[in-house]
Write a protein that holds these residues in place. Structure first.
Motif, PDB file in Angstrom:
ATOM      1  N   HIS A  19       0.922  -1.178  -0.073  1.00 16.58           N
ATOM      2  CA  HIS A  19      -0.049  -0.186  -0.145  1.00 16.58           C
ATOM      3  C   HIS A  19       0.982   1.345  -0.021  1.00 16.58           C
ATOM      4  O   HIS A  19       1.938   1.344   0.581  1.00 16.58           O
ATOM      5  CB  HIS A  19      -0.870   0.100   1.211  1.00 16.58           C
ATOM      6  CG  HIS A  19      -1.785   1.311   1.373  1.00 16.58           C
ATOM      7  ND1 HIS A  19      -1.499   2.147   2.363  1.00 16.58           N
ATOM      8  CD2 HIS A  19      -2.861   1.710   0.626  1.00 16.58           C
ATOM      9  CE1 HIS A  19      -2.570   3.217   2.158  1.00 16.58           C
ATOM     10  NE2 HIS A  19      -3.366   2.778   1.103  1.00 16.58           N
ATOM     11  N   GLY A  20       0.383   2.356  -0.674  1.00 15.02           N
ATOM     12  CA  GLY A  20       1.363   3.557  -0.908  1.00 15.02           C
ATOM     13  C   GLY A  20       0.804   4.391   0.280  1.00 15.02           C
ATOM     14  O   GLY A  20       0.404   5.509   0.215  1.00 15.02           O
ATOM     15  N   ASN A  21       0.876   3.957   1.430  1.00 16.45           N
ATOM     16  CA  ASN A  21       0.885   4.707   2.738  1.00 16.45           C
ATOM     17  C   ASN A  21       1.183   6.180   2.779  1.00 16.45           C
ATOM     18  O   ASN A  21       0.571   7.067   3.321  1.00 16.45           O
ATOM     19  CB  ASN A  21       1.010   4.088   3.975  1.00 16.45           C
ATOM     20  CG  ASN A  21       2.411   3.472   3.856  1.00 16.45           C
ATOM     21  OD1 ASN A  21       3.355   3.523   3.205  1.00 16.45           O
ATOM     22  ND2 ASN A  21       3.114   3.173   5.299  1.00 16.45           N
ATOM     23  N   GLY A  22       2.599   6.283   2.486  1.00 17.52           N
ATOM     24  CA  GLY A  22       3.210   7.573   2.616  1.00 17.52           C
ATOM     25  C   GLY A  22       2.681   8.421   1.637  1.00 17.52           C
ATOM     26  O   GLY A  22       2.234   9.698   2.128  1.00 17.52           O
ATOM     27  N   THR A  23       2.367   8.115   0.314  1.00 25.46           N
ATOM     28  CA  THR A  23       1.754   8.842  -0.678  1.00 25.46           C
ATOM     29  C   THR A  23       0.403   9.426  -0.146  1.00 25.46           C
ATOM     30  O   THR A  23      -0.089  10.560  -0.096  1.00 25.46           O
ATOM     31  CB  THR A  23       1.815   8.229  -1.946  1.00 25.46           C
ATOM     32  OG1 THR A  23       3.284   7.820  -2.027  1.00 25.46           O
ATOM     33  CG2 THR A  23       1.350   9.454  -3.110  1.00 25.46           C
ATOM     34  N   ALA A  24      -0.270   8.468   0.394  1.00 26.42           N
ATOM     35  CA  ALA A  24      -1.667   8.812   1.054  1.00 26.42           C
ATOM     36  C   ALA A  24      -1.657   9.692   2.049  1.00 26.42           C
ATOM     37  O   ALA A  24      -2.522  10.573   2.105  1.00 26.42           O
ATOM     38  CB  ALA A  24      -2.287   7.437   1.470  1.00 26.42           C
ATOM     39  N   GLY A  25      -0.611   9.604   2.908  1.00 27.70           N
ATOM     40  CA  GLY A  25      -0.452  10.552   3.912  1.00 27.70           C
ATOM     41  C   GLY A  25       0.015  12.080   3.525  1.00 27.70           C
ATOM     42  O   GLY A  25      -0.551  13.134   3.902  1.00 27.70           O
ATOM     43  N   VAL A  26       0.653  11.974   2.557  1.00 26.38           N
ATOM     44  CA  VAL A  26       1.194  13.261   1.893  1.00 26.38           C
ATOM     45  C   VAL A  26       0.014  14.229   1.412  1.00 26.38           C
ATOM     46  O   VAL A  26      -0.205  15.319   1.522  1.00 26.38           O
ATOM     47  CB  VAL A  26       2.220  13.081   0.928  1.00 26.38           C
ATOM     48  CG1 VAL A  26       2.450  14.633   0.102  1.00 26.38           C
ATOM     49  CG2 VAL A  26       3.556  12.555   1.480  1.00 26.38           C
ATOM     50  N   PHE A  27      -0.872  13.228   0.610  1.00 26.17           N
ATOM     51  CA  PHE A  27      -1.869  14.095  -0.004  1.00 26.17           C
ATOM     52  C   PHE A  27      -3.323  14.053   0.481  1.00 26.17           C
ATOM     53  O   PHE A  27      -4.354  14.290  -0.088  1.00 26.17           O
ATOM     54  CB  PHE A  27      -2.064  13.478  -1.402  1.00 26.17           C
ATOM     55  CG  PHE A  27      -0.674  13.923  -2.403  1.00 26.17           C
ATOM     56  CD1 PHE A  27      -0.488  15.477  -2.550  1.00 26.17           C
ATOM     57  CD2 PHE A  27       0.025  12.951  -2.920  1.00 26.17           C
ATOM     58  CE1 PHE A  27       0.664  15.545  -3.522  1.00 26.17           C
ATOM     59  CE2 PHE A  27       0.977  13.282  -3.646  1.00 26.17           C
ATOM     60  CZ  PHE A  27       1.469  14.558  -3.816  1.00 26.17           C
ATOM     61  N   ALA A  28      -3.318  13.389   2.088  1.00 25.36           N
ATOM     62  CA  ALA A  28      -4.408  13.247   2.643  1.00 25.36           C
ATOM     63  C   ALA A  28      -5.448  14.419   2.497  1.00 25.36           C
ATOM     64  O   ALA A  28      -6.704  14.254   2.268  1.00 25.36           O
ATOM     65  CB  ALA A  28      -4.315  13.039   4.043  1.00 25.36           C
ATOM     66  N   ASN A  52      -3.142  -8.147   3.061  1.00 20.02           N
ATOM     67  CA  ASN A  52      -2.631  -8.824   4.165  1.00 20.02           C
ATOM     68  C   ASN A  52      -0.946  -8.645   4.028  1.00 20.02           C
ATOM     69  O   ASN A  52      -0.170  -9.793   3.845  1.00 20.02           O
ATOM     70  CB  ASN A  52      -2.733 -10.380   4.359  1.00 20.02           C
ATOM     71  CG  ASN A  52      -4.449 -10.446   4.551  1.00 20.02           C
ATOM     72  OD1 ASN A  52      -4.698  -9.682   5.310  1.00 20.02           O
ATOM     73  ND2 ASN A  52      -4.901 -11.463   3.832  1.00 20.02           N
ATOM     74  N   ASN A  53      -0.550  -7.310   3.958  1.00 17.72           N
ATOM     75  CA  ASN A  53       0.901  -7.062   3.733  1.00 17.72           C
ATOM     76  C   ASN A  53       1.455  -5.797   4.314  1.00 17.72           C
ATOM     77  O   ASN A  53       0.529  -5.119   4.752  1.00 17.72           O
ATOM     78  CB  ASN A  53       1.317  -7.178   2.201  1.00 17.72           C
ATOM     79  CG  ASN A  53       2.855  -7.695   1.984  1.00 17.72           C
ATOM     80  OD1 ASN A  53       3.733  -7.072   2.695  1.00 17.72           O
ATOM     81  ND2 ASN A  53       3.168  -8.142   0.681  1.00 17.72           N
ATOM     82  N   TYR A  54       2.488  -5.729   4.368  1.00 22.74           N
ATOM     83  CA  TYR A  54       3.019  -4.307   4.940  1.00 22.74           C
ATOM     84  C   TYR A  54       2.398  -3.386   4.086  1.00 22.74           C
ATOM     85  O   TYR A  54       2.434  -3.228   2.932  1.00 22.74           O
ATOM     86  CB  TYR A  54       4.605  -4.206   4.655  1.00 22.74           C
ATOM     87  CG  TYR A  54       5.091  -2.879   5.325  1.00 22.74           C
ATOM     88  CD1 TYR A  54       5.616  -2.636   6.427  1.00 22.74           C
ATOM     89  CD2 TYR A  54       5.198  -1.971   4.278  1.00 22.74           C
ATOM     90  CE1 TYR A  54       6.007  -1.323   6.753  1.00 22.74           C
ATOM     91  CE2 TYR A  54       5.795  -0.737   4.494  1.00 22.74           C
ATOM     92  CZ  TYR A  54       6.208  -0.562   5.793  1.00 22.74           C
ATOM     93  OH  TYR A  54       6.728   0.678   6.137  1.00 22.74           O
ATOM     94  N   PRO A  55       1.937  -2.005   4.584  1.00 23.38           N
ATOM     95  CA  PRO A  55       2.077  -1.756   6.046  1.00 23.38           C
ATOM     96  C   PRO A  55       0.858  -2.057   6.772  1.00 23.38           C
ATOM     97  O   PRO A  55      -0.497  -2.121   6.158  1.00 23.38           O
ATOM     98  CB  PRO A  55       2.146   0.092   6.027  1.00 23.38           C
ATOM     99  CG  PRO A  55       1.329   0.128   4.676  1.00 23.38           C
ATOM    100  CD  PRO A  55       1.602  -0.910   3.605  1.00 23.38           C
ATOM    101  N   SER A  56       1.009  -2.351   7.968  1.00 22.93           N
ATOM    102  CA  SER A  56      -0.267  -2.862   8.631  1.00 22.93           C
ATOM    103  C   SER A  56      -1.282  -1.890   8.921  1.00 22.93           C
ATOM    104  O   SER A  56      -2.326  -2.190   8.622  1.00 22.93           O
ATOM    105  CB  SER A  56       0.310  -3.305  10.137  1.00 22.93           C
ATOM    106  OG  SER A  56       0.905  -2.462  10.823  1.00 22.93           O
ATOM    107  N   GLU A  57      -0.765  -0.534   9.065  1.00 25.26           N
ATOM    108  CA  GLU A  57      -1.726   0.476   9.082  1.00 25.26           C
ATOM    109  C   GLU A  57      -1.854   1.286   7.548  1.00 25.26           C
ATOM    110  O   GLU A  57      -0.955   1.389   7.232  1.00 25.26           O
ATOM    111  CB  GLU A  57      -1.397   1.778  10.044  1.00 25.26           C
ATOM    112  CG  GLU A  57      -2.367   1.497  11.317  1.00 25.26           C
ATOM    113  CD  GLU A  57      -2.087   2.611  12.406  1.00 25.26           C
ATOM    114  OE1 GLU A  57      -2.108   3.890  11.824  1.00 25.26           O
ATOM    115  OE2 GLU A  57      -1.362   2.342  13.325  1.00 25.26           O
ATOM    116  N   LYS A  58      -2.981   1.537   6.802  1.00 25.23           N
ATOM    117  CA  LYS A  58      -3.120   1.983   5.446  1.00 25.23           C
ATOM    118  C   LYS A  58      -4.020   3.017   5.644  1.00 25.23           C
ATOM    119  O   LYS A  58      -5.160   2.884   5.608  1.00 25.23           O
ATOM    120  CB  LYS A  58      -3.555   0.590   4.761  1.00 25.23           C
ATOM    121  CG  LYS A  58      -2.760  -0.302   4.600  1.00 25.23           C
ATOM    122  CD  LYS A  58      -3.364  -1.702   3.762  1.00 25.23           C
ATOM    123  CE  LYS A  58      -2.474  -2.794   3.649  1.00 25.23           C
ATOM    124  NZ  LYS A  58      -2.145  -3.772   4.861  1.00 25.23           N
TER     125      LYS A  58
END
Ligand SMILES: [Zn+2]
Length: 316
Positions: free
Chosen positions: A161-170, A184-190
Motif C-alpha cells: 500500500h502507498g501509505n506515505g503518498t496517501a499521507g502526503v496528499f490526505a 495482508n501485507n506491509y504496512p499494517s496501517e493503511k
C-alpha cells in the motif's frame, strides 16, 4: 533513439550492502537496457538532486534536517529498515530530482521514465519501509509550484500500500491517489488513499487486471488530472519474496499496458517510477522493470502514430 528519455544517475544506489532491497538494480537495469539495444547512451539523462526546498514541499523541516545532518534516532532507523549513510541520503535526493525531471519530460514527450524512485512509504515527518523521502509527492508538488500542472493522479501498483503518498496528499484535493495492493501485507496501517483496492492473497493476472481496470477507469472519469504518476512496482510478481500476489511476467506487462495506454490515449502524460521488486532472482525484477520501459515505448509509438502530428504532448 527512444521516443522518451530514461532518467538515471549512477549514484542512485542506496549503498545497502547485503539487503533484501537490491538497490543496485538501477545500475543493472540501465545496463540491461543498453545490452539488449533497447536504449543507447543518448537516451539517458542524468538528474540534478532535488533541492532542500523541493523536499520541504512535502516533508517537515525537522525530518529534512535529521537526514541532512545524520542525526536520526535509533527508532528512526528501525522504522526506515535501511542503514544510514551519506550516500543513502544523496541517493534519495537524486531519486527525487529524477522524478521531478521524469514528470517534466512526461509533459513534453508523453512519457518520462525514472530508472529509480517510487519511495511511496515516506511520510512528511518520517521515513519507513526503505523510503526516506517521498519522490512522488515531491515531483507533483514541484510541478504544481512551477505552474506546470494543477491536478495529478498517482496510480500505485506496487504490491504494498502507498501509505506515505496517501499521507502526503490526505487533505490535498488537487491530487488523486489510487493504490492497488495486497491487503495482508506491509504496512499494517493503511491510511486511506483517494481509492484503495485491497486485494486478497495470491490473486492472479485476470482478477488483478479486472479490478485495476475498473477502479482506474472510474477514477479517471471523475477526476481530470494533467499528469499521471505511475508507480510501477515489480513486487506483485508471483516469485517476489516480500509479496503475496501471483502475477506473471505477461500479467505485469498487461498491467503496464492498461495503465499507460489508458492515460496516453486520453492525452494524459505519464511519469513512471520503479518502486519495489524483490524477486528470488534479481534478474526477474530487472526483466519486469525492463518490460515496463518496452511497453511505454510500444504504447507511445502507437498513440503518436494515431495523432496527426505525432506530437500530442509537446507543450511550450
Ligand atoms: Zn513494495
Amino acid at each position: 533513439m527512444l521516443p522518451f528519455k530514461l532518467v538515471f544517475h549512477e549514484r542512485y544506489d542506496l549503498n545497502l550492502g547485503e539487503h533484501v532491497f537490491p538497490s543496485r538494480k538501477y545500475q543493472w537495469l540501465r545496463d540491461r537496457l543498453v545490452r539488449t539495444r533497447f536504449a543507447s547512451a543518448e537516451d539517458f539523462v542524468a538528474p540534478e538532486p532535488a533541492t532542500d526546498d523541493d523536499v520541504r514541499l512535502v516533508h517537515d523541516d525537522e525530518w529534512v534536517a535529521k537526514l541532512r545532518s545524520g542525526t536520526l534516532t535509533y527508532q528512526d532507523i528501525l522504522r526506515l529498515e535501511i542503514p544510514y549513510s551519506r550516500q543513502m541520503v544523496e541517493a534519495f535526493w537524486l531519486a527525487a530530482g529524477g522524478s521531478i525531471l521524469a514528470a517534466r519530460l512526461a509533459l513534453e514527450h508523453g512519457v518520462g521514465f525514472n530508472i529509480g524512485g517510487g519511495f511511496h512509504h515516506a511520510f512528511p515527518g518520517h521515513g519507513e519501509g526503505f523510503c526516506a523521502i517521498n519522490d512522488i509527492g515531491i515531483a507533483v508538488r514541484r510541478l504544481q509550484r512551477d505552474g506546470a500542472i494543477r491536478r495529478a493522479m498517482v496510480v500505485d501498483c506496487d504490491v504494498h500500500h502507498g501509505n506515505g503518498t496517501a499521507g502526503v496528499f490526505a487533505s490535498d484535493d488537487s491530487v488523486f491517489t489510487l493504490s492497488i495492493h495486497q491487503a495482508n501485507n506491509y504496512p499494517s496501517e493503511k491510511p486511506p488513499s483517494s481509492l484503495d483496492i485491497h486485494l486478497p492473497d495470491a490473486i492472479g493476472d485476470a482478477e488483478y487486471l479486472h479490478r485495476l481496470g475498473n477502479g482506474y477507469r472510474a477514477a479517471l472519469a471523475m477526476f481530470k488530472p494533467e499528469l499521471l504518476v505511475y508507480v510501477a512496482g515489480a513486487d506483485p510478481f508471483q516469485e517476489d519474496q516480500l509479496g503475496g500476489l501471483s502475477l506473471t511476467f505477461d500479467g505485469l506487462k498487461e498491467r503496464d499496458r492498461l495503465v499507460i495506454w489508458t492515460a496516453l490515449s486520453h492525452g494524459l502524460p505519464v511519469a513512471i517510477v520503479l518502486a519495489g521488486g524483490y524477486a528470488q532472482s534479481v534478474e526477474d525484477t530487472i526483466t519486469i522493470h525492463a518490460n515496463t520501459a518496452e511497453v511505454a515505448k510500444e504504447v507511445l509509438l502507437k498513440v503518436g502514430a494515431g495523432t496527426k502530428s505525432g506530437r500530442l504532448f509537446r507543450r511550450g
